[in-house]
Structures are given as structure tokens and as C-alpha cells.
Design an enzyme around this catalytic site. Structure first.
Site, mmCIF file in Angstrom:
data_model
loop_
_atom_site.group_PDB
_atom_site.id
_atom_site.type_symbol
_atom_site.label_atom_id
_atom_site.label_comp_id
_atom_site.label_asym_id
_atom_site.label_seq_id
_atom_site.Cartn_x
_atom_site.Cartn_y
_atom_site.Cartn_z
ATOM 1 N NE ARG A 152 -11.198 8.664 10.043
ATOM 2 C CZ ARG A 152 -11.467 9.769 9.342
ATOM 3 N NH1 ARG A 152 -11.052 10.943 9.746
ATOM 4 N NH2 ARG A 152 -12.161 9.697 8.219
ATOM 5 N N GLY B 174 0.837 -1.196 0.000
ATOM 6 C CA GLY B 174 0.000 0.000 0.000
ATOM 7 C C GLY B 174 0.872 1.246 0.000
ATOM 8 N N GLY C 149 -0.575 4.555 0.328
ATOM 9 C CA GLY C 149 -1.312 5.732 0.798
ATOM 10 C C GLY C 149 -0.447 6.480 1.790
ATOM 11 C CG LEU C 150 -1.924 10.088 3.669
ATOM 12 C CD1 LEU C 150 -2.975 10.709 4.567
ATOM 13 C CD2 LEU C 150 -0.922 11.136 3.226
ATOM 14 C CG HIS D 242 -15.841 8.744 4.991
ATOM 15 N ND1 HIS D 242 -15.309 9.031 3.753
ATOM 16 C CD2 HIS D 242 -15.125 9.471 5.877
ATOM 17 C CE1 HIS D 242 -14.326 9.896 3.906
ATOM 18 N NE2 HIS D 242 -14.173 10.160 5.180
ATOM 19 C CG LEU E 49 -5.771 13.382 5.988
ATOM 20 C CD1 LEU E 49 -5.715 14.756 5.334
ATOM 21 C CD2 LEU E 49 -5.642 12.311 4.914
ATOM 22 C CB SER F 35 -14.819 18.393 2.999
ATOM 23 O OG SER F 35 -14.245 18.724 4.247
ATOM 24 N NE ARG G 149 -15.942 13.091 9.552
ATOM 25 C CZ ARG G 149 -14.825 12.860 8.888
ATOM 26 N NH1 ARG G 149 -14.335 11.638 8.819
ATOM 27 N NH2 ARG G 149 -14.203 13.836 8.285
ATOM 28 C CG HIS H 150 -18.451 11.764 6.005
ATOM 29 N ND1 HIS H 150 -19.153 12.892 5.723
ATOM 30 C CD2 HIS H 150 -17.210 12.169 6.374
ATOM 31 C CE1 HIS H 150 -18.357 13.941 5.907
ATOM 32 N NE2 HIS H 150 -17.179 13.527 6.292
#
Lengths: 253, 639
Positions: free
Chosen positions: B437, B42, B44-45, B403, B443, B286, B332, B268
Site C-alpha cells: 500500500r 467496527g 473506524g473510517l 504497520h 484513509l 509518519s 514503503r 513501515h
């Protein structure tokens, strides 16, 4: 809902693999909804092809919200289709009308060989990035984020350049298949920021050299790249890179 | 309580825990680092940051991604921002407050020590990203701007217009490309991981399918890190990218890694509503929009007037009414359930009645169109493209969508799973967000894990173990490869009557209806039965066309859906066993009189980690008890 089903005739590039010849095949869909995205229409075609025992059209796509840069197709001659500032995944069928014929082809460029159908290999972009598309700061070396103020104007311009999604539409749109806009966007981002200054000469020289080596063509300033860019990256970035390149060439010579 | 789960939380004061532990952990000497190969799956970040940072230290890293380029990973789509306790706004923020907000936001189901470390590292992430040339939004004075996000009363979210994930990912990608250029990272794109290979009780490599040639490849290493994201696509429709999947994590689960809290799913609140059956994915708007947008529905059921013709007195700004102190910025899970309730009670708007308004009229009047455009321009643009209406002129219509998944592979303080040498980073693990979360924390977690945690903890693992020399023809690799080959052949051999997408869609319906925003015993019990029978049907009647030895998108999808068909059942089981409501897990039987989530701290103040026991036996549920020494357990209130 005022859902109207449209009949759409699709002419799609089919090519079994890199070394096979390809050709346009025609398919007819009679249940295209105006709220569908262009890629959802291809999903519908593919599901139909699978049910009929045929082979689905191979195409690259992932986020489907216009940001990953994976989708790559030329629609009626335009990379990502007719709408300005729009990736193929964000193009919706409400832009078409009942009875339309649409031609779908891969991005065409020597440096982007076809893998299968409308999938192409854009790893040349990664290789360009590897020779200078970064600031050499290893994890742990960073000073406080407020140590160096950056003017809002420059930060905004750097951001605009940095919004490039690396899709390659600029290359597909260019008659010379030049990658100038892609490279210029990355060079500009760092050129505009104080953090990018120490390596700026090597960066621009190395990235441009790699671009040439990968088989991308020369820039003739016609601007098709920017016009077809889904993120509307400005041609000013190319001008900025040209200046940086000249300066670097003199300095390093 | 199980003796198998040792979270390895060091002892000491929480404020100095991580610093002290970094000293206590063993190191690998610089000249020995290059002798160790580490696999990172992976990009991603978490994956890109981890691969780049470990390579910078001197390890030999092999990095894998399913897309054509590591830059495509779905972190790229994160919009709103990244939290960090910099207190640049002088509004009372601190590491402790970010820690506190995150534990509370997670509805007291996260591990305190991990969350504290996350809050502590948040400040380093911003420094690192700025040094990399990530163009965050700035004020006119040249300093970084912040915005607020749900679940917090301070402004601590750093952002780059509505494309923060893109900019941070490209920063991590640039660091990764730098290492690829230096040949310290070997990059393998268009590869999908199909199995983890375990030898002598340790993860020693992976089997991947080359998505271009179909070849099954063997890769050997001394440690394997999975940074393969979340499993929201089990619902078919989600805001995840099309290729986001659970396969890597699921294969790890089947090889002995426990899967924790699979039922914690984040729905979300602000997504573009579903428009038809052909729909392939949902698009998020967002949460930052809730800074300026006001959520409302008509006060009268079935009010069909266009929004512009509904006067103020006929509008119910239900979040502001129910939660006056947080208003539109409630977390959320709270916002999503409130939207569901408004629609279930018949106040929903739009053709389907399954949406609510998010209105910018007041903000545009107050700040001007230009200011709103500077904050949200790209989001408004995206909305207009998809929905065909301009949010400058009429309110957005939004509805909750799947989400993010807080659950994931169980990991200890070192981010190591229950399989030694197998680590999980970012969304793929379960560690920091508890049952819910907070916005702008994904992030933060991905980058904290990748840049700062794994580069330290991997050394401790490698220094404490010895590794047999292994080659591709070792039995462990051969067996694993053989299994992968058999499964692929089986998928292609069925030649059934229904497409893979058809099965995926049906699974999605079962999940959304029974394991979605509201769950109950009856629905969960029937979901378990329904998923089982759907899985059986899949393995006898799926139609997977094409060949194994070439590009075959259908085969890729089939493998992923087959794993989702197993995961879905585990999610339902987990939700059924958790007889309480918390965060993203809402059991209708357990709610307050006002309809808020009702936790049961005496019975469920633990993480549930599931152990695979074979295909014919039910999985075993283990508990990791959670201790709250710093944050006082309380009914979460945002009123």
C-alpha cells in the site's frame, strides 16, 4: 544500554464493579525499566498478578500513542500523570526514580461512573456529541472542497480545537467535574469554520443543555482542565463558546 | 482456476465503469429501506462512514465497536495524510495517474477496476470531509495545502498536521453521532464480535460478547458489513492499537468467507525502534517525514561516534544513492528492505544496531525550525516523549515495523465476500492495495468504501434477495451462540501455567523471524510447524484468569490470540506458496541481482484466496487471475 531496574511501589484503586466499594491496594514491582511507558509497567504488574493467580487490574487503553483518548487514569492526583501535554500511555518511567510510590486511581466524576478498577464510563461524551457535535451534511451533498476558502488563521485555530481526544482529563481535573473544555473544543471547531455557521445556535444551546443533563458541573474558570489536557486545548475555546452561547440565547429567545 | 471466485467486475471502459454500474445496480425504494437492518462491525473510517451513510439513506443500521466509544477506532492514529487526485497543485495529477501509481505501488497485484474506482472517488472524499468541518491544512490564501508521499511524483496528499487520521475519523464519527441522535443508527459499544451467523447461504447476523457483562448477544440483520481493520498484531509488536485483532474476519473465514493474500504485510520503514522485552507496541513516525528527513547510516561498520560527530563524507544516504529519482520517497516496502539490509550488513546504529538515522538537519537549515515544527511538530514531540531525544537537535533513530496488512477477506467489486450478504470494508478486505500500500492510501480506501461504495452496492444486494423472518431462537443463532459459549468456557477452564501474553509474544517472534520482511522456504516451513505446536500448547497450557460474566481483559485477549495462532499459519502457507517476491512479500530466493523484488507474472499474477476446510484439513487455495489492460506490467523501478 544503561537500563536500570527501579523498584516502584504502586497503590492502585481496585473496585470489582460499579456497585461495589473500592479501595487502594499496594503492589511492589522491582523490575521497572526507565524506557517503559506507564501502561507497560501496569502490563508487567498484570502479568505478575495473573501468574500469581490474582486478578489483573482492569484499565482502558488502546492506541498507546496518545491519540485515541482511551487511557484514563489519575496518577498521584493528576489526570494522565505529572507531565504537561502527555497521556498516560505516553508517560515514561524515566520520569520516576527508584523507590518511588505512585498512586493510580480512576478519573473521578459523577458523570463518569466507575465500571471496574480504573475503567470508567465516558459515554456521556458521545451523547453530548449526538445533539450537535456535527455539521448536518449527508454523504454526497458536498460542493468542491475549494468552493469556500477558509483563512489559514481560522483553519489553524479550528484544528487546534479539533485535536481534542475526548479522554475526559478535563472533567477529572475540574473541582466541579465540568465538561466545558470538551464541549467548547467541539463548539469552537465548527464556530470557526464557514461550514459550521448555519447550525451554530442550535449546536451550542443543545450541547450545553446536554452537558448539564448528563451531570457535569459548572465552570468556574480556574483552568485546571486546560492545564491537565494532554492536547493542551486552550481556555480561549471556553471564552469563545460562552460568547456563542450568549449570542445564541438572545437570538433564540 | 476456481469457478467459485467471481469478481463481478462490470464490462465496459474503465473510466466510466463505476458510474455506469451504479445505474445498472438495483435500488431499494426509500420506503423499503427502513425495513432492512444492516449490521456494521467496527467504527473506524470505513465502518463509521459506512454506517452513517447507509443510515442517511434510510436503512436501519446497527453499529458495533470494541472500545468505549466509536471515536477510539485505530484509524484515529493515522498521521500523514490522504491522497486525492484533485490536481490542485497543477503538477500533472489526474484520476488516471493516481490509479496508475496505486497499481504500480501495489506491485501489480491489485484489481484494476477497484483501484480506478478508488482514485475516482478520492476527490469526493475531500469534498465530503471539508463540508463536515474537517480542518485540513491550508495555505495563506485559504485553499488546501498538499504534501508529497512515497511512490508518487506529484503532491496530492491532503493533511491535517500529523493527525490526519484523527481529523477524518472524527469527521466520520460526527456523521455517525448525528445518525445515532436521529435514532437511525443503534450504537453498541464495548461489544466484540465472536461469530457471523449464516442461514440459507446468507449472512444474517452476528453473535457478540458484551465486554461489560460478558453476555453473549444475538443481533439479526439482512446484511453484515465487517469493517474490523487489519491483522498486524499477529506479530505481537506492531503499530496497531492493542485491541486491533483478526477475530471478526477470522470467524467469517471459518464460516466460508475466503481470506485473500494473507502474506501481504506492510512493514513501515519509519518507526521508533524496539527498546526492550516489556515493550507492548511500536510507534510509527509518519512517512511524511521523509519529505524533509534524510535517511542515512555511517559509511564505516560499527562507527560508534554520535551522529553529530560523523562528517558528511562518512555518511551513506543510501536511499538517495540507490534510488536517485525518488530518493527518500521510495515506497514503503523498498525503504524498509533497504533499512534491513543496512542493518544486516552491520551499518545499523543505536545500542542494538537495529536502527538507521532520519535526519532533519539540512531541512532545518534550509527552512528554519519554525517551518519544520509547523509540518511535523506533533511528531517530533511524540518522538521526544518516547525516545527521550529531540529530533530538532539530533537525528531520529528509526527501524521498520509491522504497520498494515494488505491481505484480508476476499471481496468482489461490490465489496461482498464469498458469503452472500457478508461485506468487508477498509483494511479488513484485500481489494485495492495489491502487495503493497502506498502512503496516504489507507484513509482514502476506508472512506471510499464507507462513504461511497457500500451505500450503493448494499442496495443492489438487498433488492436482489428475499429474507426469511428470523428470531433469536432460530437454530442458526442458537448453534452459533452455543459454539461461542463453549469456546469461552474452554479458554477459562484450562488454568494452565503461561499467560496469554507469553503465547502472543512467542507467536510474534516466529512471525517476525520467518514471515516478516524477508522470507524463505525453509523458514516458512518451520514456521508452519512451530505455530501448530504453539497452538496446541496454547490450548492446553494457557492461563486465562477471571470469570466469563464480567469485565475480563484476559479472556478478550485469549480469544484474539487463539485466532492469531490460526491466522499465522495461514500467512506462512500463503507466503510459502507464492514463489515470487512482490511488494510486502519478499522471498529471498526471488530477487534481482541488485536485491530488488523479483515478480513472476506468468505464474503469480493472481490473488490467492484461501477457503477454510475444517480444523483437520488444510485450507484450499483458489486463484483470481488479475488482468492488466491499462497499466503495463513492468519491473517496478524507483531509480
Amino acid at each position: 544500554m544503561s537500563d536500570q531496574n527501579m523498584k516502584i511501589k504502586l497503590r492502585v484503586w481496585r473496585q470489582k464493579g460499579p456497585t461495589y466499594p473500592g479501595k487502594l491496594e499496594t503492589y511492589e514491582l522491582d523490575n521497572v525499566n526507565e524506557h517503559m511507558s506507564f501502561l507497560e509497567m501496569i502490563d508487567v504488574l498484570n502479568e505478575k498478578l495473573v501468574q500469581e493467580g490474582g486478578e489483573p487490574v482492569a484499565f482502558d487503553h488502546d492506541c498507546r500513542e496518545g491519540i485515541c483518548g482511551m487511557c484514563s487514569m489519575t496518577i498521584d492526583g493528576n489526570p494522565h500523570g505529572p507531565n504537561k501535554g502527555t497521556t498516560a500511555c505516553q508517560l515514561h518511567m524515566r520520569n520516576y526514580k527508584d523507590g518511588d510510590t505512585i498512586t493510580v486511581e480512576p478519573f473521578r466524576a459523577t458523570a463518569f461512573p466507575v465500571i471496574k478498577d480504573i475503567m470508567v464510563d465516558r459515554s456521556a461524551f458521545d451523547r453530548i456529541q449526538q445533539v450537535g457535535g456535527f455539521i448536518s451534511v449527508s454523504t454526497g451533498n458536498a460542493p468542491d472542497a475549494h468552493a469556500v476558502p477558509v483563512s489559514k488563521e481560522k483553519a489553524d485555530l479550528a484544528f487546534d480545537a479539533a485535536t481534542c481526544i475526548g479522554c475526559g482529563a478535563c472533567v477529572a481535573a475540574c473541582k466541579n467535574a465540568s465538561a466545558m473544555l470538551f464541549v467548547a473544543a467541539k463548539v469552537s471547531q465548527y464556530e470557526l469554520l464557514p461550514q459550521g455557521q448555519p447550525e451554530k445556535e442550535d449546536r451550542v444551546l443543545n450541547m450545553v443543555a446536554k452537558m448539564d443533563e448528563e451531570g457535569f458541573g459548572s465552570c468556574s474558570n480556574t483552568g485546571a482542565c486546560s492545564a491537565s489536557c494532554p492536547k493542551e486545548i486552550s481556555l480561549e475555546n471556553i471564552a469563545r463558546m460562552n460568547r456563542a452561547y450568549s449570542r445564541a440565547s438572545f437570538k433564540k429567545r | 482456476m476456481s469457478t467459485k471466485l467471481d469478481s463481478k467486475i462490470p464490462s465496459g471502459s474503465i473510466e466510466t465503469l463505476w458510474q455506469k454500474h451504479k445505474f445498472d445496480m438495483k435500488l431499494v425504494a426509500p420506503n423499503n429501506k427502513r425495513k432492512h437492518t444492516v449490521i456494521v462491525v467496527g467504527t473506524g473510517l470505513a465502518g463509521a462512514a459506512g454506517a452513517a451513510s447507509m443510515a442517511e439513506l434510510g436503512y436501519h443500521v446497527k453499529s458495533f465497536c470494541i472500545q468505549d466509544s466509536p471515536r477510539r477506532a485505530h484509524s484515529i492514529a493515522a498521521q500523514g495524510g490522504i491522497n486525492a487526485a484533485k490536481n490542485y497543485q497543477n503538477d500533472g495529477d489526474s484520476v488516471y495517474r493516481l490509479f496508475y501509481d496505486t497499481v504500480k505501488g501495489g506491485d501489480f497485484r491489485a484489481r484494476e477496476a477497484n483501484v480506478y474506482r478508488l482514485a475516482e472517488l478520492s476527490v469526493n472524499i475531500i469534498d465530503q470531509a471539508v463540508a463536515q468541518g474537517v480542518p485540513f491544512a491550508r495555505e495563506y490564501g485559504g485553499y488546501l495545502d498538499n504534501r508529497s508521499f512515497g511512490g508518487a511524483q506529484v503532491k496530492r496528499t491532503f493533511y491535517a498536521r500529523g493527525q490526519t487520521g484523527q481529523q477524518l475519523l472524527l469527521g466520520a464519527y460526527s456523521a455517525l453521532m448525528r445518525q445515532v441522535g436521529k435514532k437511525t443508527v443503534e450504537l453498541f459499544n464495548r461489544r466484540e464480535m465472536l461469530d457471523v451467523v449464516v442461514h440459507d447461504g446468507k449472512a444474517r447476523g452476528i453473535i457478540v460478547r458484551n465486554l461489560l457483562t460478558g453476555e453473549l448477544e444475538t443481533h439479526i440483520a439482512d446484511a453484515v458489513c465487517l469493517a474490523t481493520g487489519g491483522y498486524g498484531n499477529v506479530f505481537y509488536l506492531s503499530t496497531n492499537a492493542m485491541a486491533s485483532n483478526v477475530t471478526a474476519a477470522w470467524r467469517a473465514y471459518r464460516k466460508g468467507a475466503f481470506f485473500a493474500n494473507p502474506c501481504y504485510t506492510q512493514i513501515h520503514p519509519t518507526c521508533i525502534p524496539v527498546s526492550g522485552d516489556y515493550q507492548s507496541k511500536l510507534t510509527l513516525m509518519s512517512e511524511s517525514l521523509r519529505n524533509d528527513g534524510r535517511v542515512w547510516v555511517p559509511k564505516n561498520k560499527g562507527d560508534k561516534r554520535p551522529p553529530s560527530e560523523i562528517p558528511e563524507e562518512d555518511r551513506d544516504y543510501y536511499l538517495e544513492r540507490r534510488y536517485p529519482s525518488f530518493g527518500n520517497l521510495v515506497p514503503r516496502d523498498v525503504a524498509s528492505r533497504a533499512a534491513k539490509k543496512a542493518c544486516d550488513d552491520g551499518f545499523g546504529v543505536g545500542a542494538t544496531g537495529l536502527s538507521v538515522y532520519l535526519d532533519f538537519k539540512n531541512a532545518i537549515e534550509r527552512d528554519g525550525e519554525e517551518a519544520i515544527s509547523a509540518r511535523y511538530g506533533n511528531l517530533f514531540h511524540m518522538y521526544e516523549k518516547i525516545a527521550g531525544e529531540s529530533p530538532y537537535k539530533s537525528p531520529m533513530r528509526i527501524y521498520p515495523a509491522v504497520h498494515y496488512t494488505m491481505g484480508g477477506l476476499w471481496v468482489d467489486y461490490h465489496l461482498m465476500t464469498t458469503v452472500p450478504g457478508l461485506f468487508a470494508l477498509g483494511e479488513a478486505n484485500f481489494s485495492d492495495h495489491g502487495a503493497n500500500r502506498l502512503g496516504a492510501s489507507a484513509l482514502m480506501q476506508g472512506l471510499a468504501d464507507g462513504y461511497f461504495v457500500i451505500p450503493s452496492t448494499i442496495g443492489n444486494y438487498l433488492a436482489n434477495h428475499s429474507f426469511d423472518k428470523m428470531t433469536e431462537d432460530h437454530d442458526a443463532f442458537r448453534d452459533s451462540k452455543e459454539q461461542c459459549y463453549k469456546r469461552t468456557t474452554q479458554l477459562l477452564k484450562m488454568k494452565g501455567s503461561k499467560t496469554v501474553d507469553d503465547f502472543h509474544r512467542r507467536l510474534g517472534h516466529i512471525m517476525w523471524d520467518n514471515v516478516g520482511m524477508a522470507r524463505n522456504k525453509e523458514g516458512l516451513t518451520s514456521a508452519i510447524t512451530d505455530i501448530k505446536s504453539l497452538r496446541e500448547e496454547f490450548w492446553s497450557d494457557a492461563r486465562v484468569v477471571g470469570e466469563a460474566d464480567q469485565v475480563n481483559n484476559e479472556l478478550e485477549k485469549a480469544g484474539r490470540v487463539a485466532d492469531f495462532l490460526e491466522l499465522g499459519e495461514l500467512m506462512a502457507r500463503d507466503a510459502l506458496e507464492r514463489n515470487e517476491s512482490c511488494g510486502g512479500h519478499f522471498r529471498e530466493e526471488y530477487q534481482t541481482e541488485e536485491g530488488e523484488a523479483l515478480r513472476d507474472d506468468t505464474k503469480f499474477s493472481h490473488a490467492a484466496a484461501w477457503e477454510f476446510k475444517g480444523d483437520s484439513a488444510p485450507p484450499e487455495r483458489h486463484k483470481e487471475e488479475l488482468k492488466f489492460d491499462h497499466v503495463k506490467l513492468a519491473q517496478r523501478s524507483y531509480k
